[in-house]
Write a protein that holds these residues in place. Structure first.
Motif, PDB file in Angstrom:
ATOM      1  N   THR A   1       0.811  -1.215   0.000  1.00  0.00           N
ATOM      2  CA  THR A   1       0.000   0.000   0.000  1.00  0.00           C
ATOM      3  C   THR A   1       0.848   1.270   0.000  1.00  0.00           C
ATOM      4  OG1 THR A   1      -1.877  -1.105   1.049  1.00  0.00           O
ATOM      5  CG2 THR A   1      -1.788   1.288   1.228  1.00  0.00           C
TER       6      THR A   1
ATOM      7  N   LEU B   1      -5.382   0.705  -6.021  1.00  0.00           N
ATOM      8  CA  LEU B   1      -5.971  -0.091  -4.943  1.00  0.00           C
ATOM      9  C   LEU B   1      -7.103  -0.977  -5.469  1.00  0.00           C
ATOM     10  CD1 LEU B   1      -6.105   2.448  -1.972  1.00  0.00           C
ATOM     11  CD2 LEU B   1      -4.531   0.540  -2.280  1.00  0.00           C
TER      12      LEU B   1
ATOM     13  N   GLN C   1      -7.179  -5.023  -5.513  1.00  0.00           N
ATOM     14  CA  GLN C   1      -8.240  -5.798  -4.880  1.00  0.00           C
ATOM     15  C   GLN C   1      -8.822  -6.833  -5.832  1.00  0.00           C
ATOM     16  OE1 GLN C   1     -11.486  -3.479  -3.386  1.00  0.00           O
ATOM     17  NE2 GLN C   1     -12.434  -5.188  -2.315  1.00  0.00           N
TER      18      GLN C   1
ATOM     19  N   ALA D   1      -6.663  -2.280   2.003  1.00  0.00           N
ATOM     20  CA  ALA D   1      -6.695  -1.205   1.026  1.00  0.00           C
ATOM     21  C   ALA D   1      -7.729  -0.170   1.392  1.00  0.00           C
ATOM     22  CB  ALA D   1      -6.989  -1.772  -0.364  1.00  0.00           C
TER      23      ALA D   1
END
Length: 218
Positions: A169, A200, A204, A215
């Motif tokens: 991240t 993000l 995912q 996230a």
């Protein structure tokens, strides 16, 4: 966080005084505008007598990041129109950082609103005191306008420490910022947020949602 906002408000108040604006501008800006980094920028805009349309556009570009904050800010826990309206108005970077962390998942709506109220009181009080005491601070003191940037840096470091197991991240955030700086230097903040959000979402989907929780908190 409130104690951290107090010296930051003092710095803003002193900056107001050194810029030649009346002391009450510090109270007005922090109570009505309440937009942290934009308030520091607003001092120069006010001195230059900038047209309102330009001020409005600048405010939008600086604060458009709040659109992304709304994706994970727990406004659904806040009850009542007035409380929800104030909580939306008082959605600052600091409030977002505190209310979206792991420790805040059990906080009630009332606690979230009161946290925002006290944070603004610290900000308004610090700025007012700084403006009133600004005359005793020599003009040779520099770097006051960097105080907000320093606070953001501390918040970012705290977020990285809190999520030590989630290295991708902060790496995605850094790459998004660098790409925005190179490709869209005039709109770096907005471009960085768009790129980071897209990264993000892609992360995912490609991981099957296994990193969705981390996230969303980022």
């Amino acid at each position: 966080m409130g104690l951290g906002l107090l010296p930051l408000g003092l710095a803003f108040g002193v900056l107001i005084t050194h810029a030649g604006l009346p002391w009450w501008c510090a109270s007005l800006f922090t109570a009505v505008v309440y937009a942290g980094s934009f308030e520091f920028l607003l001092v120069n805009l006010a001195l230059a007598v900038t047209p309102l349309a330009t001020v409005a556009l600048t405010a939008f570009l600086v604060n458009v990041r709040h659109v992304f904050y709304a994706l994970s800010f727990p406004l659904d826990r806040v009850r009542g129109r007035l409380a929800r309206a104030y909580s939306t108005f008082a959605l600052t970077d600091e409030a977002y950082a505190l209310t979206t962390g792991e420790q805040a998942r059990s906080w009630s709506g009332a606690r979230i609103v009161w946290l925002q109220v006290f944070m603004q009181l610290y900000w308004v009080g610090g700025a007012t005191a700084g403006a009133l005491l600004g005359s005793v601070v020599p003009n040779s003191v520099t770097g006051l306008d960097f105080a907000m940037t320093a606070l953001f840096a501390v918040l970012a470091l705290d977020a990285v420490r809190e999520r030590r197991g989630d290295l991708p991240t902060p790496v995605l955030a850094l790459l998004s910022a660098l790409a925005a700086r190179l490709l869209f230097p005039g709109q770096m903040l907005l471009a960085a947020f768009v790129l980071f959000t897209a990264a993000l979402l892609a992360r995912q989907f490609t991981t099957g949602g296994r990193t969705g929780e981390g996230a969303s908190r980022a």
